[in-house]
Design a protein around this motif. Structure first.
Motif, PDB file in Angstrom:
ATOM      1  N   PRO A  54       2.965  10.291 -43.896  1.00 49.44           N
ATOM      2  CA  PRO A  54       3.321  10.587 -45.197  1.00 49.44           C
ATOM      3  C   PRO A  54       2.459  11.586 -45.927  1.00 49.44           C
ATOM      4  CG  PRO A  54       3.503   7.933 -44.737  1.00 49.44           C
ATOM      5  CD  PRO A  54       2.839   8.851 -43.629  1.00 49.44           C
ATOM      6  N   GLY A  55       3.374  12.483 -46.633  1.00 53.25           N
ATOM      7  CA  GLY A  55       2.524  13.564 -47.307  1.00 53.25           C
ATOM      8  C   GLY A  55       2.111  13.132 -48.648  1.00 53.25           C
ATOM      9  N   ARG A  56       1.127  14.117 -49.154  1.00 51.51           N
ATOM     10  CA  ARG A  56       0.518  13.761 -50.428  1.00 51.51           C
ATOM     11  C   ARG A  56       1.658  14.049 -51.626  1.00 51.51           C
ATOM     12  NH1 ARG A  56      -4.684  17.431 -50.113  1.00 51.51           N
ATOM     13  NH2 ARG A  56      -3.016  18.756 -48.866  1.00 51.51           N
ATOM     14  N   ASP A  57       2.774  14.905 -51.268  1.00 54.28           N
ATOM     15  CA  ASP A  57       3.436  15.425 -52.251  1.00 54.28           C
ATOM     16  C   ASP A  57       5.049  14.734 -51.807  1.00 54.28           C
ATOM     17  OD1 ASP A  57       5.360  16.840 -54.105  1.00 54.28           O
ATOM     18  OD2 ASP A  57       4.973  18.782 -53.139  1.00 54.28           O
ATOM     19  N   PRO A  58       5.497  13.763 -52.629  1.00 56.43           N
ATOM     20  CA  PRO A  58       6.798  13.256 -52.123  1.00 56.43           C
ATOM     21  C   PRO A  58       8.118  13.873 -52.006  1.00 56.43           C
ATOM     22  CG  PRO A  58       5.715  11.997 -54.072  1.00 56.43           C
ATOM     23  CD  PRO A  58       4.799  13.458 -53.876  1.00 56.43           C
ATOM     24  N   ALA A  59       7.871  15.158 -52.800  1.00 56.51           N
ATOM     25  CA  ALA A  59       9.175  16.256 -52.915  1.00 56.51           C
ATOM     26  C   ALA A  59       9.168  16.904 -51.399  1.00 56.51           C
ATOM     27  CB  ALA A  59       9.029  17.145 -54.186  1.00 56.51           C
ATOM     28  N   GLU A  60       7.941  17.128 -51.123  1.00 58.13           N
ATOM     29  CA  GLU A  60       7.705  17.857 -49.766  1.00 58.13           C
ATOM     30  C   GLU A  60       8.230  16.990 -48.624  1.00 58.13           C
ATOM     31  OE1 GLU A  60       3.761  18.775 -47.693  1.00 58.13           O
ATOM     32  OE2 GLU A  60       4.186  20.664 -48.866  1.00 58.13           O
ATOM     33  N   GLU A  61       7.617  15.701 -48.849  1.00 56.02           N
ATOM     34  CA  GLU A  61       8.172  14.655 -47.727  1.00 56.02           C
ATOM     35  C   GLU A  61       9.586  14.623 -47.626  1.00 56.02           C
ATOM     36  OE1 GLU A  61       6.785  10.248 -46.210  1.00 56.02           O
ATOM     37  OE2 GLU A  61       5.651  11.104 -48.073  1.00 56.02           O
ATOM     38  N   HIS A  62       9.970  14.474 -48.841  1.00 56.57           N
ATOM     39  CA  HIS A  62      11.624  14.285 -48.958  1.00 56.57           C
ATOM     40  C   HIS A  62      12.297  15.474 -48.398  1.00 56.57           C
ATOM     41  CE1 HIS A  62      15.369  15.414 -51.429  1.00 56.57           C
ATOM     42  NE2 HIS A  62      15.797  14.144 -50.927  1.00 56.57           N
ATOM     43  N   ARG A  63      11.924  16.777 -48.523  1.00 59.64           N
ATOM     44  CA  ARG A  63      12.478  17.999 -47.956  1.00 59.64           C
ATOM     45  C   ARG A  63      12.447  17.666 -46.412  1.00 59.64           C
ATOM     46  NH1 ARG A  63      10.195  20.741 -52.178  1.00 59.64           N
ATOM     47  NH2 ARG A  63       8.337  21.371 -50.869  1.00 59.64           N
ATOM     48  N   ALA A  64      11.416  17.433 -45.947  1.00 55.39           N
ATOM     49  CA  ALA A  64      11.300  17.287 -44.517  1.00 55.39           C
ATOM     50  C   ALA A  64      12.096  16.103 -43.862  1.00 55.39           C
ATOM     51  CB  ALA A  64       9.908  16.948 -44.274  1.00 55.39           C
ATOM     52  N   ALA A  65      12.203  15.026 -44.485  1.00 53.77           N
ATOM     53  CA  ALA A  65      13.277  13.902 -44.057  1.00 53.77           C
ATOM     54  C   ALA A  65      14.558  14.475 -44.125  1.00 53.77           C
ATOM     55  CB  ALA A  65      13.062  12.730 -44.970  1.00 53.77           C
ATOM     56  N   PHE A  66      15.162  15.171 -45.195  1.00 50.32           N
ATOM     57  CA  PHE A  66      16.340  15.596 -45.395  1.00 50.32           C
ATOM     58  C   PHE A  66      16.582  16.664 -44.253  1.00 50.32           C
ATOM     59  CE2 PHE A  66      20.116  17.688 -47.131  1.00 50.32           C
ATOM     60  CZ  PHE A  66      20.940  16.756 -47.246  1.00 50.32           C
ATOM     61  N   ALA A  67      15.632  17.382 -44.064  1.00 51.75           N
ATOM     62  CA  ALA A  67      16.107  18.474 -42.844  1.00 51.75           C
ATOM     63  C   ALA A  67      16.136  17.670 -41.488  1.00 51.75           C
ATOM     64  CB  ALA A  67      14.803  19.269 -42.923  1.00 51.75           C
ATOM     65  N   THR A  68      15.409  16.580 -41.228  1.00 54.21           N
ATOM     66  CA  THR A  68      15.570  15.963 -40.180  1.00 54.21           C
ATOM     67  C   THR A  68      16.659  15.546 -40.093  1.00 54.21           C
ATOM     68  OG1 THR A  68      13.152  15.466 -40.289  1.00 54.21           O
ATOM     69  CG2 THR A  68      14.597  13.996 -38.481  1.00 54.21           C
ATOM     70  N   LEU A  69      17.292  14.991 -40.960  1.00 49.23           N
ATOM     71  CA  LEU A  69      18.999  14.446 -41.164  1.00 49.23           C
ATOM     72  C   LEU A  69      19.650  15.394 -40.720  1.00 49.23           C
ATOM     73  CD1 LEU A  69      20.163  11.574 -41.776  1.00 49.23           C
ATOM     74  CD2 LEU A  69      20.641  12.763 -44.080  1.00 49.23           C
ATOM     75  N   GLU A  70      19.540  16.718 -41.216  1.00 50.82           N
ATOM     76  CA  GLU A  70      20.382  17.934 -40.472  1.00 50.82           C
ATOM     77  C   GLU A  70      20.122  18.094 -39.278  1.00 50.82           C
ATOM     78  OE1 GLU A  70      18.849  20.673 -43.745  1.00 50.82           O
ATOM     79  OE2 GLU A  70      21.049  20.671 -44.252  1.00 50.82           O
ATOM     80  N   LEU A  71      19.258  17.834 -38.584  1.00 53.03           N
ATOM     81  CA  LEU A  71      19.075  18.113 -37.162  1.00 53.03           C
ATOM     82  C   LEU A  71      19.681  17.023 -36.526  1.00 53.03           C
ATOM     83  CD1 LEU A  71      14.891  18.874 -36.761  1.00 53.03           C
ATOM     84  CD2 LEU A  71      16.943  20.599 -36.978  1.00 53.03           C
ATOM     85  N   ALA A  72      19.716  15.786 -36.916  1.00 46.79           N
ATOM     86  CA  ALA A  72      20.630  14.653 -36.526  1.00 46.79           C
ATOM     87  C   ALA A  72      21.900  15.256 -36.360  1.00 46.79           C
ATOM     88  CB  ALA A  72      20.298  13.530 -37.048  1.00 46.79           C
ATOM     89  N   ASP A  73      22.380  15.905 -37.394  1.00 42.62           N
ATOM     90  CA  ASP A  73      23.768  16.191 -37.589  1.00 42.62           C
ATOM     91  C   ASP A  73      24.207  17.197 -36.346  1.00 42.62           C
ATOM     92  OD1 ASP A  73      26.170  15.791 -38.972  1.00 42.62           O
ATOM     93  OD2 ASP A  73      26.057  17.807 -39.980  1.00 42.62           O
ATOM     94  N   VAL A  74      23.148  18.252 -35.992  1.00 41.33           N
ATOM     95  CA  VAL A  74      23.283  19.117 -35.032  1.00 41.33           C
ATOM     96  C   VAL A  74      23.593  18.427 -33.562  1.00 41.33           C
ATOM     97  CG1 VAL A  74      22.221  20.867 -33.454  1.00 41.33           C
ATOM     98  CG2 VAL A  74      21.920  21.032 -36.001  1.00 41.33           C
ATOM     99  N   LEU A  75      22.743  17.110 -33.582  1.00 44.83           N
ATOM    100  CA  LEU A  75      22.854  16.572 -32.319  1.00 44.83           C
ATOM    101  C   LEU A  75      24.305  15.773 -32.472  1.00 44.83           C
ATOM    102  CD1 LEU A  75      19.218  14.897 -32.101  1.00 44.83           C
ATOM    103  CD2 LEU A  75      20.340  16.459 -30.573  1.00 44.83           C
ATOM    104  N   LEU A  76      24.858  15.463 -33.540  1.00 43.47           N
ATOM    105  CA  LEU A  76      26.110  14.726 -33.714  1.00 43.47           C
ATOM    106  C   LEU A  76      27.261  15.500 -33.150  1.00 43.47           C
ATOM    107  CD1 LEU A  76      28.097  12.755 -34.570  1.00 43.47           C
ATOM    108  CD2 LEU A  76      27.904  13.550 -36.689  1.00 43.47           C
TER     109      LEU A  76
END
Length: 389
Positions: A54-76
């Motif tokens: 977990p990061g110190r900045d929630p917004a930064e952590e959120h962007r990374a999590a959503f980006a990971t979701l987009e990588l899951a979409d590539v696998l889909l």
């Protein structure tokens, strides 16, 4: 990559920049090359490691999590469903944690809902239908709450309507037709409201038309209700016609999504024995194509669509009225002949070759000329996928 190496961006910021690019690049791919695979897998490994810290900045952590979701979409997209589900679950867990910890940030909650909907699609591909429906219902529940809190955020309302439509399809497959009907209707009603509220946005017309058409097909295929099907298709026709006659400079583009389904509807009506309705629909579509082609002679795509629909009308009439079919076939050939002369378009020439070679009307068919036109089209544009010799 250079930016990240120079220390000008954090790993999370780089991931947030990489993921949408990868999603866009690989959207229509069935597999990745060796080098692409290595780069993608390396980024995916880093993304999953970032989710563990977990990061110190929630917004930064959120962007990374959503980006990971987009990588899951590539696998889909490349049909690696198991990996896609594993990656998406990790991203959704992080998005849920952030949404719970920061209820004052609706973006976190909405992206959690989007993650649930996406994960629902992935597990459905794995045959986990109940889990997929549960995840979609969760997305709808979160999205509905946000829509009530932020009614001006039309993107939330639109997403919930789309999720309702997808869930309706799953209920229809189970034979739960009343529930599916209600969900489809709710989705259509939302899209109707949004297209009225934002009449100059192409995306609103796109989602409205797709929703109405999906509901129409449900009524026809699952309910056997031809009259309601036809009523909804006519709604799309009227919508497109109003836009064409409006004073909006982009009225034709806005009408495009609605007009996509006209000739398909005509074919469908003919298939189920509603020949008179089919001919009316086909004639209406052809009249539409003629009008927009005449109004915008410089738009090659409008003239090509005129030719295509004229030929489709000919195919529709071939058995019942060969003389009328022949008129439509010749109209299509004449449109393409003029287009080739005036624009030298290889696409128009290739289409002309196809129509001359493959259509059943002997007054139009000309195999020798078709071969010559096809060869010339390929010579003029050898790398164009729309020009097939």
């Amino acid at each position: 990559r250079m930016v990240a190496e120079q220390g000008l961006a954090t790993a999370r910021e780089f991931l947030a920049a990489y993921a949408p690019l990868a999603k866009s690049l690989y959207r229509f791919r069935s597999d990745l090359g060796a080098d692409e695979r290595t780069r993608f897998d390396n980024m995916l490994t880093k993304a999953l490691a970032l989710l563990e810290r977990p990061g110190r900045d929630p917004a930064e952590e959120h962007r990374a999590a959503f980006a990971t979701l987009e990588l899951a979409d590539v696998l889909l997209n490349i049909k690696e469903y198991e990996r896609s589900a594993t990656v998406a679950r990790r991203a959704v867990e992080t998005l849920r944690r952030l949404a719970d910890a920061h209820p004052d940030r609706p973006k976190f909650a909405f992206d959690h809902a989007q993650g649930c909907a996406q994960l629902g699609s992935i597990v459905t591909e794995l045959g986990q239908i109940d889990d997929g429906m549960k995840l979609r219902r969760q997305a709808i529940r979160v999205g509905t709450g946000l829509a009530e809190r932020f009614p001006q955020a039309y993107g939330i309302r639109e997403a919930v309507a789309s999720w309702n439509g997808v869930l309706a399809g799953e209920h229809a497959k189970r034979g739960e037709l009343d529930l599916a009907d209600r969900l489809h209707l709710e989705a259509v009603d939302v899209h109707r409201v949004l297209v009225a509220e934002y009449p100059d946005q192409w995306q609103r017309h796109h989602f409205y038309s797709a929703s109405v058409h999906t509901y129409a097909l449900f009524l026809l295929e699952r309910r056997g209700d031809v009259d309601r099907y036809l009523s909804l298709i006519n709604e799309l026709c009227d919508h497109a016609e109003r836009l064409r006659k409006s004073d909006r400079p982009n009225g034709i583009e806005l009408a495009g999504p609605s007009s996509e389904f006209f000739i398909e509807a005509a074919m469908t009506l003919d298939r189920i024995g509603r020949s008179a309705d089919a001919r009316t629909m086909a004639d209406r579509d052809l009249d539409w194509r003629r009008r927009i082609a005449v109004a915008s002679p410089g738009r090659t795509e409008f003239r090509l669509s005129h030719a295509v629909v004229a030929f489709e009308c000919g195919m529709l009439l071939q058995a019942s009225d060969p003389e009328a079919a022949s008129v439509r076939f010749r109209e299509a050939i004449e449109v393409l002949d003029r287009l080739v002369v005036e624009t030298k378009s290889p696409v128009a020439r290739a289409m002309l070759a196809e129509f001359l070679a493959l259509r059943p009307d002997p007054t139009v068919k000309d195999a020798k000329r078709a071969l010559a036109e096809a060869r010339r089209a390929e010579e003029e544009s050898p790398n164009d996928p729309d020009v097939r010799y």
